[in-house]
Design an enzyme around this catalytic site. Structure first.
Site, mmCIF file in Angstrom:
data_model
loop_
_atom_site.group_PDB
_atom_site.id
_atom_site.type_symbol
_atom_site.label_atom_id
_atom_site.label_comp_id
_atom_site.label_asym_id
_atom_site.label_seq_id
_atom_site.Cartn_x
_atom_site.Cartn_y
_atom_site.Cartn_z
ATOM 1 C CD GLU A 13 -3.188 0.451 0.268
ATOM 2 O OE1 GLU A 13 -3.712 1.710 0.140
ATOM 3 O OE2 GLU A 13 -3.255 -0.386 -0.101
ATOM 4 C CB CYS A 60 -3.457 3.878 6.093
ATOM 5 S SG CYS A 60 -3.086 2.101 5.349
ATOM 6 C CB CYS A 63 -3.359 0.860 9.111
ATOM 7 S SG CYS A 63 -2.118 0.195 8.237
ATOM 8 C CG HIS A 67 -3.402 5.397 11.696
ATOM 9 N ND1 HIS A 67 -2.072 5.777 12.325
ATOM 10 C CD2 HIS A 67 -2.958 4.988 10.508
ATOM 11 C CE1 HIS A 67 -1.154 5.589 11.487
ATOM 12 N NE2 HIS A 67 -1.714 4.810 10.481
ATOM 13 N NE ARG A 480 1.349 -3.080 6.865
ATOM 14 C CZ ARG A 480 0.068 -3.669 6.574
ATOM 15 N NH1 ARG A 480 -0.564 -3.365 7.687
ATOM 16 N NH2 ARG A 480 -0.342 -3.947 5.449
ATOM 17 C CB SER A 503 5.912 1.866 7.059
ATOM 18 O OG SER A 503 5.291 0.453 6.888
ATOM 19 C CB CYS A 547 1.527 -0.498 5.493
ATOM 20 S SG CYS A 547 0.060 0.452 4.888
ATOM 21 C CB CYS A 550 1.107 6.172 7.223
ATOM 22 S SG CYS A 550 0.595 4.671 7.799
#
Lengths: 568, 184
Positions: A13, A60, A63, A67, A480, A503, A547, A550
């Site tokens: 992503e 995102c 996710c 968040h 993650r 990430s 990912c 974000c």
């Protein structure tokens, strides 16, 4: 020396670019760059902190829950709200189910194609596949007829040119080691996982209604009513539905995912020798088991340095900083600063080349990610970090599974510090969580039975009950890895907000001392058989489950090419 | 199957990326202003990608509403159908395009691609970080909603314009609050 550019890295992503120098068939040096700017912090300034989760949820598409969780925890920490036990359990249920679904999707839909050759699967003998499948698992879908049907389905897609996600891979590459029969089994399970994940994630639909974005988050608790007898709430019927979905997940993970993982890994044991990375592992911890200020965590927090698994340090949030020496940002006090996220700044200043460009000048700023550091050193976050910290801390379930996996593959604990170790740790964690998640449902049911129906602490709902100036941090173990949100609330509004996402820890650039981030370090030593088809680079990068979304925003709007590898 | 949706109207896009949220804004406006006939579901899919599979694979027909890169000034209405859908989701939709491509490919792989997929959208001016749309695109949202209404009518499911807003239940109250917060 050959210079390779992989941009964008596919099957993730968001937008990630890897540049690498290959010498003598191995990566000698690597740079990781996010070409997207992340700036949700800017949007949040001046807003009602109780609404922050609704914004961060939109950072995102992968996710959304993570968040939201980190955000409500940060705000609760700042204003002093105390969610009741049911809210803790509902959150644990959401977090664990998200993690289980994410890991399965990662293994089958994002990462498997680095190890599994679809084209070879078309040539497999379904009888051999059937024999293989039955030798490793009791999973019922294992007849030769079944695998023949799968093979025909994929063949017809290929013939019609509708490869979809199977397009643009390096089919036939010499680095693929699975026999045809195993490739076909993996393809069948790729399709089964697609079906299974859509069923399993109904857990979120039960908790949050029809809306695709789970909207039952609430600072101070949850907005999901809990009442054994009421229709529009969590009740005895929804508890039964949860139990059924969880039982299905246990079957799928223990009879399909974990056996597949072991079968695939047995052909790629050399990958236990590549991709080690920085060797430092950090975990914030997750799944609070009680409602004390410092609750016991099912997956404990901790820090391991230099691959030394004889000890774990206590995690200390004050030791986190972010540097921008190689990031396209300015700090008011100068670019050499290392700022704690509670004092963090988000002032973008792009000084990179005008896209499209050939090379990044990696001696200068080269990424939209900052360089997070813990006590001044880079840290890997994610399932491997979590399983290592749990293992060293004596988590019985984790120790048992890790030892089982190592024993089955005939490798020692040092094999964990690798690309393969990362993939294995994700599977182990999935098994740990499918075996635990039912407890959260049982505890909810038992609370219902005893009349404990509270879901929200509204004593701190009104801004008049908050301090004029307060700060808070929300820590969460996302699929993650370690995710933190930091908030400062002044006069009832958000004055400052910072997210440090997994990430960023893993994919961030070099720091002021030139120390590489985890991706950059892990790629060094990775073999590359054919610089035109650097599948090995994808294996190591994908093992982290990148990912990058974000970042929110794509700077290069010139139309996304499906994949582009440049070799010079 | 008992839980089939005749027509799923799915808004796509990122509401914190200015014009990328055009499709989402249209969905919320549609739901606020119209009563949808039985069998029609209109949802804000954000950038959820593969997680939207359980919604798409139970729908007979799907209308995706999105920002679409295409010729023409910002706010230009675009309609894509049939064989043009697959290349469009790979090449022309905005930043979340890969997720949409995965979504449709996933439905196809498990043999549940909808009978019909139509994409309606407008050309974005900016997908920079920010809430709210640029003026040209914001001005095009009512037209986009009209297009969705016409499309539903042509499929035999005409929405009915609501005279006044109705009493909302608890779930809708939260959705409304979130939508207002996000400037939708």
């Amino acid at each position: 020396m050959t210079h390779i550019v992989v941009d964008p890295v596919t099957r993730i992503e968001g937008h990630l670019r890897i540049e690498a120098e290959v010498d003598g068939g191995k990566v000698a040096n690597a740079w990781s760059s996010s070409t997207m700017f992340r700036g949700i912090e800017i949007i949040l300034q001046g807003r009602d902190p109780r609404d922050a989760w609704a914004f961060t949820q939109r950072i995102c598409g992968v996710c959304t829950t993570v968040h939201a969780i980190a955000s409500i925890r940060a705000v609760e920490d700042a204003i002093g709200a105390k969610p009741p036990p049911n809210a803790r359990l509902l959150r644990n249920l959401i977090i664990a189910s998200q993690c289980i679904q994410d890991h399965v999707i990662h293994f089958y839909h994002l990462h498997a194609l680095d190890w599994v050759d679809i084209v070879s699967a078309l040539e497999a003998d379904p009888h051999e596949t059937s024999a293989l499948a039955q030798s490793i698992s009791d999973w019922p879908k294992s007849s030769a007829t079944y695998f023949k049907g799968i093979q025909d389905r994929v063949k017809s897609l290929v013939e019609r040119g509708q490869l979809g996600p199977f397009a643009n891979a390096y089919w036939g590459h010499s680095a693929y080691k699975l026999p045809a029969a195993a490739n076909l089994m993996a393809v069948a399970h790729y399709l089964e996982a697609l079906e299974w994940q859509r069923e399993f994630i109904k857990i979120h639909a039960i908790l949050g209604g029809k809306n695709p974005h789970l909207q039952s988050f609430l600072v101070g608790g949850m907005a999901t009513p809990v009442d054994p007898d009421a229709q529009a709430s969590l009740n005895i019927h929804t508890i039964a539905h949860f139990k059924k979905l969880i039982a299905g997940a246990q079957e799928f993970v223990s009879q399909v995912y974990v056996p597949d993982l072991l079968a695939v890994a047995s052909f790629y044991k050399d990958w236990a020798g590549y991709g080690a990375g920085v060797g430092n592992y950090m975990v914030y911890g997750e799944y609070p088991l009680d409602d004390e200020p410092s609750p016991e965590l099912y997956i404990p927090s901790g820090v391991i340095r230099n691959r030394d698994i004889s000890k774990v340090e206590e995690f200390d949030p004050s030791k986190i900083t972010e540097q921008i020496t190689h990031s396209w940002y300015d700090y008011e006090g100068g670019d050499g600063q290392a700022l704690h996220p509670s004092e963090g700044e988000t002032s973008p200043n792009y000084t990179g080349p005008e896209p499209p460009y050939q090379r990044l000048d990696t001696s200068r700023k080269y990424s939209w990610l900052k360089s997070p550091r813990y006590d001044g050193v880079p840290m890997e976050v994610g399932p491997l970090s979590r399983m290592l910290v749990s293992y060293v801390r004596g988590h019985e379930k984790v120790q048992g599974l890790v030892n089982h996996v190592l024993g089955t593959l005939g490798v020692g604990p040092e094999a964990l510090f690798s690309t393969l170790g990362r993939v294995a740790a994700r599977g182990i964690e999935t098994q740990v969580l499918v075996d635990k998640i039912g407890d959260f449902v049982d505890d909810l049911a038992s609370n219902m039975g005893s009349g404990e129906l509270r879901i929200h602490d509204n004593s701190k709902w009104e801004p008049s009950t908050w301090p004029d100036d307060c700060t808070g941090a929300g820590f969460h173990e996302a699929p993650r890895g370690a995710l933190g949100h930091w908030v400062r609330v002044q006069d009832g509004k958000i004055a400052r907000y910072q997210c440090v996402v997994p990430s960023t820890w893993n994919a961030g650039p070099r720091d002021s001392g030139g120390m590489p981030g985890p991706y950059e370090a892990a790629l060094v030593g990775t073999p590359v058989a054919d610089p035109e088809q650097p599948i090995e680079i994808l294996r190591t990068v994908h093992s982290f489950d990148p990912c990058m979304a974000c970042g929110v925003h794509v700077v290069d709007s010139g139309g996304r090419e499906v994949t582009r590898v440049k070799v010079r | 199957m008992t839980d089939r949706t005749a027509v799923l109207v799915l808004g796509l896009g990122n509401v914190v990326c200015t014009d990328d949220g055009a499709g989402i804004a249209a969905i919320h406006k549609l739901v606020r202003e119209y009563d949808l006939p039985e069998g029609v579901e209109a949802l804000d899919g954000g950038t959820l990608g593969l997680s939207l599979l359980p919604l798409v694979d139970r729908a007979d027909q799907v209308i995706l509403v999105d920002a679409i890169r295409a010729a023409g000034p910002p706010g230009t209405q675009v309609r894509i159908e049939g064989d043009e859908v697959a290349p469009a989701v790979y090449e022309r939709l905005s930043p979340h395009q890969i997720g949409v491509a995965d979504l449709l490919a996933g439905a196809s792989l498990i043999d549940r691609y909808p009978d019909r997929v139509i994409i309606l959208g407008v050309v974005p001016e900016s997908v920079d970080l920010g809430l709210g749309r640029t003026p040209a695109v914001e001005a095009s949202i009512p037209g986009l909603v009209e297009r969705v209404v016409e499309e539903l009518a042509a499929l035999g499911y005409p929405p009915v314009r609501r005279v006044r807003s109705e009493q909302h239940d608890e779930g809708n109250r939260i959705t409304d609050h979130v939508a207002r917060t996000l400037g939708l």
